[in-house]
Design an enzyme around this catalytic site. Structure first.
Site, PDB file in Angstrom:
ATOM      1  N   VAL A 155      58.132   6.962  -2.054  1.00 48.33           N
ATOM      2  CA  VAL A 155      58.696   7.532  -0.826  1.00 48.33           C
ATOM      3  C   VAL A 155      60.012   8.253  -1.097  1.00 48.33           C
ATOM      4  CG1 VAL A 155      59.639   6.994   1.454  1.00 48.33           C
ATOM      5  CG2 VAL A 155      57.591   5.814   0.636  1.00 48.33           C
ATOM      6  N   ASP A 181      68.813   4.261  -7.863  1.00 43.82           N
ATOM      7  CA  ASP A 181      67.769   3.273  -8.139  1.00 43.82           C
ATOM      8  C   ASP A 181      68.286   2.328  -9.215  1.00 43.82           C
ATOM      9  OD1 ASP A 181      64.408   3.432  -7.600  1.00 43.82           O
ATOM     10  OD2 ASP A 181      65.135   2.059  -9.143  1.00 43.82           O
ATOM     11  N   THR A 188      59.072   0.620   6.051  1.00 41.67           N
ATOM     12  CA  THR A 188      58.280   0.082   7.156  1.00 41.67           C
ATOM     13  C   THR A 188      58.743  -1.325   7.503  1.00 41.67           C
ATOM     14  OG1 THR A 188      56.367   1.366   6.455  1.00 41.67           O
ATOM     15  CG2 THR A 188      55.952  -0.479   7.947  1.00 41.67           C
ATOM     16  N   CYS A 197      50.825  -0.129   2.236  1.00 42.83           N
ATOM     17  CA  CYS A 197      50.922   0.195   3.669  1.00 42.83           C
ATOM     18  C   CYS A 197      49.858  -0.510   4.504  1.00 42.83           C
ATOM     19  CB  CYS A 197      50.820   1.707   3.876  1.00 42.83           C
ATOM     20  SG  CYS A 197      52.303   2.605   3.412  1.00 42.83           S
TER      21      CYS A 197
END
Length: 421
Positions: free
Chosen positions: A17, A35, A121, A261
């Site tokens: 993403v 990161d 999410t 997901c």
């Protein structure tokens, strides 16, 4: 805050993403990708993306993009976009550890006037109830006074070269009306498909989590049909093709539901619902069906092997594919492992071949050693993932006289398989 080129953005988490998003913004703004994976940063500095979501050319074209593992390098940013994973634990409960750690990282460098936008999410209310307190704790600043938040759920589809970050409409939101407008305009500046500004962060969070829950339920329905039609000795694919001639019949197909997901997000919604005293029935029923499909496939394969006269214990079986979907190196939450573990429980000797998967990642994640090349014959073959590279396989060179071929994806010609899901 409106003079975006003067502002510096930080994207926290450079996975499937975060990287495409950072590169998209990096073509127009100053963006620092952060990161903790040093190997990942080294590769990106050499224009190599092992996820294959972003090409070397795209990385080079994003002149405003740089990446780092050092907190010091994102101190002067004023907009922080968090794109870390939100997995579930062994009890299928939300694991917010990556989100908490990312919020802690941002909190340490947060300044007055800064905006933190979450893309991960989550369940409705997570941004304001779970993340904001961490930001406040580590920054010493007050929410909606000193700093602000937004939420714009990711819609990346790994391996999809048609639906890219630019061409997928983006839902946006903010913790105040002014911030919501700012966040919406920021994304509008790079998302050619446009945006949809939600009335609140919670609405945007809820919209994201039901997108995948809806797809999960639809797949569960056709998976249940496959279980029923198997007992009737009816070809599920033929039934779906016939039903699909009606204009409003939805074209879902049975299969394994994994990935980060569809196989995960519904549990975020059910967790929140149960915390409020409501037990979701349809969503969890769909999850149970989908989570058990690997076991069904394995048992079906064992029955077919037995019917063809094979001794089950010690029988050799080749599994084609270990990634969670076709033409993609992502192995996260792959449900192919359910088939493998169930077959191993019967005593079969399993070989796994997948040219898309990273052997080191597969070994680390699942304890499996991938076959490097196909030079043996097997008692059984299971096509688990429909990689295009498998189109060129010579199945006959892998088969013995009574080899069982099971096709999870309806990938091969029906005439060359014994059964399919």
């Amino acid at each position: 805050m409106e003079n975006y080129p003067e502002k510096k953005l930080a994207v926290i988490g450079l996975g499937y993403v975060g990287l495409p998003l950072a590169v998209a913004f990096g073509k127009k703004y100053h963006v620092v990708g952060f990161d903790i994976n040093q190997k990942r940063i080294r590769e990106l500095k050499e224009y190599v993306d092992h996820t294959e979501e972003v090409s070397p050319e795209e990385l080079q074209e994003a002149s405003g993009f740089s990446c780092t593992t050092q907190l010091e390098d994102i101190k002067d940013c004023s907009i922080y976009i968090v794109t870390v994973p939100t997995p579930i634990d062994q009890y299928k409960k939300p694991d917010l550890t990556p989100l908490y750690k990312a919020s802690e990282t941002v909190g340490k460098v947060l300044k007055k006037g800064d905006v933190v936008i979450y893309e991960s999410t989550v369940f409705p209310g997570c941004t304001e109830d779970e993340c904001v307190p961490v930001l406040e704790k580590f920054s010493g600043l007050a929410f909606n006074q000193d700093f602000y938040c937004g939420y714009s759920p990711e819609r990346i589809n790994p391996g999809d070269k048609e639906h890219r970050v630019y061409s997928i409409k983006k839902v946006t939101s903010g913790s105040t009306p002014a911030v919501a407008d700012m966040v919406d305009r920021l994304y509008q500046s790079v998302i050619t498909a446009g945006t949809h500004k939600a009335s609140s962060i919670r609405v945007a969070e809820a919209a994201k989590v039901i997108e995948n829950a809806q797809r999960d339920i639809n797949i569960a329905f056709v998976n249940e049909l496959a279980l029923i039609f198997d007992r009737m000795n009816i070809d599920t694919q033929e039934v779906l093709e016939a039903a699909g001639t009606k204009w409003n019949f939805l074209p879902f197909r049975p299969g394994l539901v994994g990935g980060h997901c569809i196989g995960v997000d519904p549990y975020y919604l059910t967790y929140k619902a149960e915390s409020l005293g409501y037990h979701p029935e349809v969503i969890l029923a769909g999850r149970r069906i989908n989570d058990n499909m690997g076991i069904f496939v394995a048992n079906k394969v064992v029955k077919l092997l037995s019917q063809k006269g094979h001794a089950i214990k010690g029988a050799s079986l080749l599994v084609l594919g270990i990634t969670f979907k076709e033409n993609c190196p992502d192995i996260r939450n792959s449900r192919v492992i359910d088939i493998i573990q169930e077959l191993k429980g019967f005593g079969l000797e399993i070989s796994v071949y997948d040219p898309w998967a990273d052997p080191e990642e597969v070994q680390h994640e699942y304890g499996l050693t991938l076959v490097e090349k196909l030079d043996s014959k097997y008692d059984g073959i299971v096509l688990a993932v429909g990689h295009q590279t498998f189109r060129n396989l010579d199945l006959n060179s892998l088969k013995k006289e009574n080899t069982v071929v099971y096709d999870v994806k309806g990938f091969f010609d029906r005439r060359v398989v014994d059964a399919k899901l």
